[in-house]
Design an enzyme around this catalytic site. Structure first.
Site, PDB file in Angstrom:
ATOM      1  N   LYS A   1     -26.065 -40.171  -2.411  1.00 37.12           N
ATOM      2  CA  LYS A   1     -25.114 -41.297  -2.288  1.00 37.12           C
ATOM      3  C   LYS A   1     -25.752 -42.575  -2.830  1.00 37.12           C
ATOM      4  O   LYS A   1     -25.158 -43.304  -3.625  1.00 37.12           O
ATOM      5  CB  LYS A   1     -24.720 -41.520  -0.829  1.00 37.12           C
ATOM      6  CG  LYS A   1     -24.004 -42.856  -0.596  1.00 37.12           C
ATOM      7  CD  LYS A   1     -23.680 -43.093   0.850  1.00 37.12           C
ATOM      8  CE  LYS A   1     -24.768 -43.628   1.689  1.00 37.12           C
ATOM      9  NZ  LYS A   1     -24.992 -45.066   1.636  1.00 37.12           N
ATOM     10  N   ASN A   2     -26.994 -42.853  -2.419  1.00 38.81           N
ATOM     11  CA  ASN A   2     -27.623 -44.131  -2.761  1.00 38.81           C
ATOM     12  C   ASN A   2     -28.134 -44.209  -4.185  1.00 38.81           C
ATOM     13  O   ASN A   2     -28.599 -45.253  -4.623  1.00 38.81           O
ATOM     14  CB  ASN A   2     -28.728 -44.450  -1.752  1.00 38.81           C
ATOM     15  CG  ASN A   2     -28.130 -44.780  -0.398  1.00 38.81           C
ATOM     16  OD1 ASN A   2     -26.920 -44.958  -0.272  1.00 38.81           O
ATOM     17  ND2 ASN A   2     -28.957 -44.859   0.625  1.00 38.81           N
TER      18      ASN A   2
ATOM     19  N   CYS B   1     -22.882 -56.160   9.059  1.00 40.91           N
ATOM     20  CA  CYS B   1     -22.543 -54.740   9.317  1.00 40.91           C
ATOM     21  C   CYS B   1     -23.248 -54.303  10.574  1.00 40.91           C
ATOM     22  O   CYS B   1     -24.119 -55.012  11.079  1.00 40.91           O
ATOM     23  CB  CYS B   1     -22.847 -53.919   8.082  1.00 40.91           C
ATOM     24  SG  CYS B   1     -24.239 -52.839   8.213  1.00 40.91           S
TER      25      CYS B   1
ATOM     26  N   ARG C   1     -27.548 -58.445   6.925  1.00 41.23           N
ATOM     27  CA  ARG C   1     -27.621 -57.998   5.524  1.00 41.23           C
ATOM     28  C   ARG C   1     -27.129 -59.033   4.523  1.00 41.23           C
ATOM     29  O   ARG C   1     -26.183 -58.781   3.764  1.00 41.23           O
ATOM     30  CB  ARG C   1     -26.889 -56.675   5.357  1.00 41.23           C
ATOM     31  CG  ARG C   1     -27.441 -55.583   6.271  1.00 41.23           C
ATOM     32  CD  ARG C   1     -26.775 -54.268   6.101  1.00 41.23           C
ATOM     33  NE  ARG C   1     -27.162 -53.596   4.874  1.00 41.23           N
ATOM     34  CZ  ARG C   1     -26.718 -52.382   4.521  1.00 41.23           C
ATOM     35  NH1 ARG C   1     -25.863 -51.764   5.307  1.00 41.23           N
ATOM     36  NH2 ARG C   1     -27.103 -51.808   3.424  1.00 41.23           N
TER      37      ARG C   1
ATOM     38  N   ASP D   1     -33.610 -44.956   6.810  1.00 34.21           N
ATOM     39  CA  ASP D   1     -32.428 -44.085   6.846  1.00 34.21           C
ATOM     40  C   ASP D   1     -32.694 -42.748   7.518  1.00 34.21           C
ATOM     41  O   ASP D   1     -31.773 -41.947   7.679  1.00 34.21           O
ATOM     42  CB  ASP D   1     -31.886 -43.858   5.427  1.00 34.21           C
ATOM     43  CG  ASP D   1     -31.347 -45.146   4.806  1.00 34.21           C
ATOM     44  OD1 ASP D   1     -31.096 -45.160   3.596  1.00 34.21           O
ATOM     45  OD2 ASP D   1     -31.206 -46.137   5.549  1.00 34.21           O
TER      46      ASP D   1
ATOM     47  N   ARG E   1     -19.030 -41.019   5.231  1.00 26.99           N
ATOM     48  CA  ARG E   1     -19.426 -41.960   4.183  1.00 26.99           C
ATOM     49  C   ARG E   1     -20.627 -41.448   3.406  1.00 26.99           C
ATOM     50  O   ARG E   1     -20.810 -41.781   2.240  1.00 26.99           O
ATOM     51  CB  ARG E   1     -19.813 -43.309   4.781  1.00 26.99           C
ATOM     52  CG  ARG E   1     -18.689 -44.054   5.462  1.00 26.99           C
ATOM     53  CD  ARG E   1     -19.156 -45.438   5.819  1.00 26.99           C
ATOM     54  NE  ARG E   1     -19.578 -46.137   4.606  1.00 26.99           N
ATOM     55  CZ  ARG E   1     -19.874 -47.426   4.604  1.00 26.99           C
ATOM     56  NH1 ARG E   1     -19.835 -48.099   5.726  1.00 26.99           N
ATOM     57  NH2 ARG E   1     -20.244 -48.026   3.493  1.00 26.99           N
TER      58      ARG E   1
HETATM   59  C1  EPZ Z   1     -30.111 -49.860   0.658  1.00 30.47           C
HETATM   60  O1  EPZ Z   1     -29.402 -50.945   1.285  1.00 30.47           O
HETATM   61  C2  EPZ Z   1     -29.434 -48.575   1.129  1.00 30.47           C
HETATM   62  N1  EPZ Z   1     -28.042 -48.591   0.740  1.00 30.47           N
HETATM   63  C3  EPZ Z   1     -29.533 -48.466   2.648  1.00 30.47           C
HETATM   64  O2  EPZ Z   1     -29.001 -47.205   3.045  1.00 30.47           O
HETATM   65  C4  EPZ Z   1     -30.996 -48.488   3.046  1.00 30.47           C
HETATM   66  O3  EPZ Z   1     -31.093 -48.505   4.438  1.00 30.47           O
HETATM   67  C5  EPZ Z   1     -31.678 -49.760   2.488  1.00 30.47           C
HETATM   68  O4  EPZ Z   1     -31.497 -49.834   1.066  1.00 30.47           O
HETATM   69  C6  EPZ Z   1     -33.171 -49.783   2.772  1.00 30.47           C
HETATM   70  O5  EPZ Z   1     -33.791 -48.651   2.286  1.00 30.47           O
HETATM   71  C7  EPZ Z   1     -27.709 -48.189  -0.512  1.00 30.47           C
HETATM   72  O6  EPZ Z   1     -28.527 -47.851  -1.337  1.00 30.47           O
HETATM   73  C8  EPZ Z   1     -26.253 -48.210  -0.858  1.00 30.47           C
HETATM   74  P1  EPZ Z   1     -32.104 -53.900   1.109  1.00 30.47           P
HETATM   75  P2  EPZ Z   1     -29.619 -52.464   0.803  1.00 30.47           P
HETATM   76  O7  EPZ Z   1     -31.509 -54.878   0.176  1.00 30.47           O
HETATM   77  O8  EPZ Z   1     -29.736 -52.490  -0.669  1.00 30.47           O
HETATM   78  C9  EPZ Z   1     -32.718 -57.869   3.772  1.00 30.47           C
HETATM   79  C10 EPZ Z   1     -27.699 -45.680   4.271  1.00 30.47           C
HETATM   80  O9  EPZ Z   1     -27.808 -45.336   5.458  1.00 30.47           O
HETATM   81  N2  EPZ Z   1     -32.144 -58.581   2.603  1.00 30.47           N
HETATM   82  O10 EPZ Z   1     -33.367 -53.236   0.708  1.00 30.47           O
HETATM   83  O11 EPZ Z   1     -28.578 -53.282   1.454  1.00 30.47           O
HETATM   84  C11 EPZ Z   1     -31.643 -57.017   4.462  1.00 30.47           C
HETATM   85  O12 EPZ Z   1     -30.889 -57.767   5.361  1.00 30.47           O
HETATM   86  C12 EPZ Z   1     -27.837 -47.176   3.890  1.00 30.47           C
HETATM   87  O13 EPZ Z   1     -27.483 -44.899   3.336  1.00 30.47           O
HETATM   88  C13 EPZ Z   1     -32.060 -59.962   2.641  1.00 30.47           C
HETATM   89  O14 EPZ Z   1     -32.459 -60.593   3.616  1.00 30.47           O
HETATM   90  O15 EPZ Z   1     -31.039 -52.763   1.482  1.00 30.47           O
HETATM   91  C14 EPZ Z   1     -32.460 -55.944   5.144  1.00 30.47           C
HETATM   92  O16 EPZ Z   1     -32.910 -56.403   6.369  1.00 30.47           O
HETATM   93  C15 EPZ Z   1     -27.894 -48.077   5.072  1.00 30.47           C
HETATM   94  N3  EPZ Z   1     -31.511 -60.606   1.582  1.00 30.47           N
HETATM   95  C16 EPZ Z   1     -33.605 -55.745   4.166  1.00 30.47           C
HETATM   96  O17 EPZ Z   1     -33.665 -56.913   3.341  1.00 30.47           O
HETATM   97  C17 EPZ Z   1     -31.052 -59.932   0.469  1.00 30.47           C
HETATM   98  O18 EPZ Z   1     -30.543 -60.561  -0.475  1.00 30.47           O
HETATM   99  C18 EPZ Z   1     -33.443 -54.509   3.287  1.00 30.47           C
HETATM  100  O19 EPZ Z   1     -32.273 -54.621   2.546  1.00 30.47           O
HETATM  101  C19 EPZ Z   1     -31.156 -58.526   0.439  1.00 30.47           C
HETATM  102  C20 EPZ Z   1     -31.701 -57.863   1.518  1.00 30.47           C
END
Ligand code: EPZ
Length: 417
Positions: free
Chosen positions: A22-23, A115, A120, A303, A395
């Site tokens: 998915k990711n 969420c 996020r 995850d 999902r």
């Molecule tokens: C991706 O989310 C994955 N989703 C998530 O999987 C996964 O948990 C996550 O990466 C971490 O590995 C997809 O790939 C679609 P991040 P993403 O940007 O891109 C903070 C699942 O279960 N942050 O690495 O949203 C954020 O709040 C899902 O399949 C900021 O503060 O993750 C979080 O605490 C859930 N500002 C941390 O960084 C930003 O601009 C990691 O977020 C961006 C992120």
């Protein structure tokens, strides 16, 4: 609304085929917006989030054909707007920003709200795109961005954000000059996205490391590409073999991308071996708890946190799980406690004390991985477990109840009463 009814206590035995990731599929589908010719994708998992993404691409002007796990994307007259009604159901829609700005010089994407697992924000995406020459306004809940042609820049992420790295990687492929992303995320899904973009003519180095270099090009052609297998789905089935005391043989398992997960499961006492083109996961003897801390890749993936917590609920001893990526990713704890688990929460930490048995009860899923952890616990619990709100599960897990039934689980999907 549907629910899952699970009779627990049956060891799982047999073969499970791992689906496409998915990711990886989500960013690759969105990256097809960068291409001027058609893109043919295979091994695209049939999931709710994929359906939402295809709707989004169609709304943005692309012509879509889907036949099972095959998806054909034909570029159309590209439009700059990703509406709230779609973005609110799937945050990954924000990944449209990079491709739309680099193709059209403008983009309007609804700001994703919070969420279940955390606030996020997308501030790191915005800050980085601004470094490449984009200008943004936030109005009426929408982020509107404008730019002439994006230009290369040196970008240092404060945190190795997965989505931020993907957005920048896509934006930089058509920018003028070189972009360097420092403290980039190193997840395998980012490597898969880079491979897809390179197959379309992009020039990228360092993907999979913390420093990625992209030389902008004038256009990207199309390509045929197979999505990588889903490492989180594979890890979830390994945990399912462990929690039921069974043995599963996983085909198309991305073993090389599961280092930290396999290490933890082996430390807990599971046997996990590559046997020819399969991976065999079994837990014949009792398991014991270990301490875990979630980290960006190649650390232990957030995850998999909930699923391994379920496993630890029935293991000997106690262990501490520290969640460092998302501030609110313990929603499954109180539901597991409803099944008889002994878990104490304090801030970012959960102390799991192993118990002899779990007992079935109705429980409520709150997010994708939490729902998987409740299914695992239900497979091991005595009696009947009913998992509600399984739209979360759908999902990210392709036909989970059908796959589990094929390996001996007593599980059925029905309308919620
Ligand atoms: C991706 O989310 C994955 N989703 C998530 O999987 C996964 O948990 C996550 O990466 C971490 O590995 C997809 O790939 C679609 P991040 P993403 O940007 O891109 C903070 C699942 O279960 N942050 O690495 O949203 C954020 O709040 C899902 O399949 C900021 O503060 O993750 C979080 O605490 C859930 N500002 C941390 O960084 C930003 O601009 C990691 O977020 C961006 C992120």
């Amino acid at each position: 609304m549907e629910q899952l009814v699970i009779q627990g206590g049956y060891p799982l035995k047999g073969e499970v085929a791992i689906s496409g990731s998915k990711n990886a599929a989500l960013p690759i589908l969105i990256a097809s917006l960068l291409c001027e010719d058609e893109v043919r994708l295979t091994k695209v998992p049939r999931l709710r989030d994929i359906t939402t993404t295809l709707k989004l691409l169609a709304l943005l002007g692309a012509d879509i054909e889907q036949d099972g796990q095959h998806v054909l994307v034909r570029p159309g007259h590209l439009l700059p707007e990703a509406p709230y009604d779609l973005v609110r159901t799937m945050r990954a829609s924000v990944l449209c920003l990079g491709p739309l700005l680099s193709r059209l010089g403008q983009a309007k994407v609804a700001l994703p709200g919070g969420c279940a697992i955390g606030a996020r924000p997308v501030d790191l995406h915005i800050k980085a795109l601004e470094k490449m020459g984009a200008r943004f306004e936030l109005e009426g809940g929408d982020i509107t961005g404008h730019c002439n042609r994006l230009h290369g820049a040196r970008i240092h992420f404060d945190f190795p954000t997965v989505g931020g790295t993907e957005n920048l990687l896509m934006a930089a492929t058509l920018a003028s000059g070189e972009t360097v992303i420092e403290n980039a995320a190193q997840e395998p899904e980012i490597v898969d996205l880079a491979h897809f973009l390179m197959a379309c003519g992009a020039i990228i180095e360092g993907h999979g490391t913390s420093v990625i270099r992209i030389q902008g090009v004038d256009r990207l052609k199309g390509c045929s590409y197979a999505i990588m297998s889903d490492r989180i789905e594979a890890g979830t089935y390994m945990a399912a073999a462990g929690i039921t005391g069974g043995e599963l043989s996983l085909t198309a398992c991305p073993f090389a991308h599961l280092g930290a997960v396999v290490r933890v499961l082996r430390d807990m006492g599971m046997d996990i071996e590559e046997v020819g083109d399969r991976v065999v996961a079994r837990a014949q003897d009792g398991l014991h708890c270990v301490d875990i801390e979630t980290m960006p890749h190649p650390g232990f993936p957030t995850d998999m946190q909930a699923q391994v917590m379920s496993l630890m609920c029935l293991a000997r001893g106690s262990g501490v799980i520290r969640e460092t990526i998302f501030e609110n990713r313990f929603m499954h704890v109180l539901e597991l406690v409803r099944l008889g688990a002994a878990i104490t929460l304090s801030g970012k930490q959960a102390l799991v004390q192993g118990v002899k048995r779990l007992t079935g009860a109705p429980v409520m899923a709150s997010d994708l991985r939490a729902s998987a952890s409740l299914v695992l616990a239900g497979l091991a619990a005595k009696g009947t477990t009913i998992v509600r709100r399984i739209y979360h599960l759908d999902r990210g897990y392709e036909a989970m109840d059908a796959k589990l039934t094929r390996v001996g689980a007593h599980i059925r999907r029905e309308q919620q009463r």
